[in-house]
Every structure is written in C-alpha cells, then in structure tokens.
Write an enzyme that holds these catalytic residues in place. Structure first.
Site, PDB file in Angstrom:
ATOM      1  N   TYR A   1      -0.868  22.907  63.932  1.00 48.74           N
ATOM      2  CA  TYR A   1      -1.308  21.882  62.991  1.00 48.74           C
ATOM      3  C   TYR A   1      -1.387  22.426  61.570  1.00 48.74           C
ATOM      4  O   TYR A   1      -1.107  21.710  60.601  1.00 48.74           O
ATOM      5  CB  TYR A   1      -2.659  21.305  63.442  1.00 48.74           C
ATOM      6  CG  TYR A   1      -2.500  20.244  64.505  1.00 48.74           C
ATOM      7  CD1 TYR A   1      -2.666  18.899  64.196  1.00 48.74           C
ATOM      8  CD2 TYR A   1      -2.157  20.574  65.812  1.00 48.74           C
ATOM      9  CE1 TYR A   1      -2.503  17.914  65.162  1.00 48.74           C
ATOM     10  CE2 TYR A   1      -1.990  19.605  66.777  1.00 48.74           C
ATOM     11  CZ  TYR A   1      -2.160  18.269  66.456  1.00 48.74           C
ATOM     12  OH  TYR A   1      -1.983  17.297  67.407  1.00 48.74           O
TER      13      TYR A   1
ATOM     14  N   CYS B   1      -1.974  13.528  72.266  1.00 46.13           N
ATOM     15  CA  CYS B   1      -2.891  14.486  71.647  1.00 46.13           C
ATOM     16  C   CYS B   1      -3.025  15.730  72.521  1.00 46.13           C
ATOM     17  O   CYS B   1      -3.409  15.626  73.689  1.00 46.13           O
ATOM     18  CB  CYS B   1      -4.258  13.822  71.470  1.00 46.13           C
ATOM     19  SG  CYS B   1      -5.584  14.963  71.053  1.00 46.13           S
TER      20      CYS B   1
END
Length: 332
Positions: A201, A53
């Site tokens: 993203y 992440c």
C-alpha cells in the site's frame, strides 16, 4: 497487541499524509473473544468483510482453515465503494448484491445483504454509527447476542479465532500460533506486515516518489529473503507447519501477479519469478478452505475499479490465466 505487526506507527501521521505518504489509520475497536462480555461460543459471532480487501482476506482465510465456516456467519460487501453520486457520499463499503460489476457485466454471487445486525444496513458505516463511531473499515467481528462490535483489527481477529477455535466450533486441526514457534512467527509477522502487507500500500497509494521507491525496494528485498528462507525445502515459513505467518503473507502474494504488479506499481518481478515462493503459494492455495476464501474477480474489480478510469485489465494470461495458475507449482 499494538506492535508494528498489528498497526502502523502514527507519529506525525497528519504531516506524513500531507507530504504524500500513505499512513494506515488505527482500528478503534479492540475487544477480544474471551473477555467477560464476549465468551467463546459457537454461532455467536459474525464477520463483515470485502473479499478484495487483503486485511479481510486474512480473516476469512483464518475462518476457513480453522473450520469455522458453519459457526461464524459472514456478510460480504461489494468490492467497489460508493462514489460521489451516492446520497451518503463517497468511499463507503456497501452491501449491494444487486450491483453490476463492470468486469463481468453481471452481479457478483458472493455479495450479500447485511444480516449480522438484523437491521439490514446498506452501508458498513451504519454499523459503526450505532456505537457512536465514525469508522467505516472492514473487517468487523460482531457479537450477534450483544449487538456490539468486538474488534476491527484483522491481526487481532485472526489471533483470537486461532486461540478459541475449538470453543467457537472449529475442528481444531491447525494451531496457527504454536508455543514453540512464537518468537519466529512474531519476527516474521513484523517483517511481513511492514515490508509486504502494508508495504504494498505504501508503494501503490503514496504520491511521493521517494516513499514509493523506498517501499518498492523493501518489498522486493523481503521477497528475496523469503525466497531464500524457503530454499532449504521447508514447506512453510517456519518449517513443516502452516502458521499465522503463512496466513498473513498469503493474501498479498495471491494478489501480486494479477493485481499488485500493475495497480501497486510493484513491477520488479512476479511471484512466478521466485520458484520457492511460487511453490509455497501454490501449496497454501491447495490447503482445504483456502481457495474458497479467495476471489480474484473481487480483487480485480475492487482495486482497478478505484483507479483513475475504472477500467479493469484482463490479463495476465501467460503462461495461463490466474487463479488457475495457482494449481500449477511446476510453472516456476
């Protein structure tokens, strides 16, 4: 905080998601080290992270460059979340050191059991449930004395670690947010969050072609601007000093060539095609503690393991494999 460099605008979020746009949610725990309930003390705080992440990566990166490895403890989740066969359902971060990664055929030594709460929880969501919350995200900054979540917004966590580094037990060697550079750092943080960190993203996880195209264009436009900024010979984004802006840019660019180029459909160019950005990336990667915060195995396993068929690409390996390439600024 609460500006766009910390979180995404939530206006019409439900409708935007329904139309195919990726809209990042808002973190619910916003306490700070230095508040009356959360004094700055060595050994008191703990981090829950996943190494794939990028929002966690900026936090582990801050922990390392500030010399806080020995005073802030750490648990690492497996890079793949639970699936629909899990008794607690899909999409949960899990502490699973015995789980086998499809990429390597073995366990991942960085993964741990959960030690921060003392409860040995299997899932991150269980840490939230103790406080009556339904969130399930990482990173989490946790107070081991009060058994409470302090904060789960990565931008705020790195800021407070920097502000209180010495009191927390750090070496005090780097000021990530120097007073004289704050306006410049703030402007860069805004640009980097919107177009690069969250922009990746938007490109990779939005299902609307126009949203993807807009994010793609903004991402590469910003790379062009950052390449030009570094073309004057400055080693870091604001000049001679490594700052919070560099720290926030690094996790995305570290992932770009070996992961985002394919997984996020950001195939317009590689960072290797930007000589100044490539040299900057290698320069940051060489700083003490930075490489130790990185795991390309976790990144590849986590991102491609969530793709439609779960198969992880083996490349790229030209002109040499990543992450070894980051030790060679001369490649650009």
């Amino acid at each position: 905080m609460g500006d766009r460099s910390t979180q995404e605008d939530q206006t019409g979020a439900t409708e935007r998601r329904a139309q195919g746009e990726f809209v990042r949610g808002v973190s619910g725990f916003r306490h700070a080290i230095g508040d009356p309930d959360f004094p700055a003390e060595p050994g008191r705080y703990h981090l829950f992270v996943a190494l794939n992440c990028p929002w966690c990566h900026r936090v582990t990166l801050a922990r390392n460059v500030l010399g806080l490895q020995d005073s802030i403890t750490l648990d690492v989740a497996f890079p793949n979340r639970t699936d629909e066969n899990d008794p607690d359902g899909p999409n949960n971060w899990q502490f699973a050191p015995d789980m086998v990664a499809s990429l390597t055929g073995g366990t991942l030594p960085e993964c741990t059991v959960e030690t921060g709460t003392g409860q040995g929880f299997r899932l991150v969501k269980q840490i939230y449930e103790v406080e009556g919350a339904t969130e399930r995200s990482v990173p989490i900054l946790y107070d081991k004395v009060q058994k409470r979540i302090v904060n789960n917004e990565s931008a705020e966590i790195i800021r407070m670690l920097g502000e209180h580094a010495q009191a927390l037990g750090g070496d005090g060697g780097i000021d990530l947010y120097p007073v004289d550079a704050r306006p410049e750092v703030d402007a860069l943080n805004e640009q980097i969050y919107v177009s690069i960190n969250n922009g990746a993203y938007k490109a990779g996880f939005s299902s609307d072609q126009s949203v993807y195209a807009s994010a793609y264009a903004a991402y590469f436009h910003t790379l062009d601007e950052l390449e030009h900024r570094l073309s004057d010979g400055r080693p870091y984004l604001t000049g001679d000093r490594f700052s919070e802006a560099d720290l926030r840019l690094f996790p995305t660019l570290y992932r770009h060539d070996p992961v985002y180029y394919l997984r996020m459909k950001l195939n317009g160019a590689k960072i290797l095609n930007y000589p100044h950005l490539w040299q900057w990336l290698c320069r940051v990667h060489a700083l003490p503690g930075v490489a130790d915060s990185c795991s390309l195995v976790h990144c590849r396993q986590g991102y491609f393991g969530r793709s439609w068929n779960g198969v992880v690409p083996l490349g790229p390996d030209k002109p040499m494999p990543y992450p070894e390439a980051y030790d060679h600024p001369e490649l650009a």
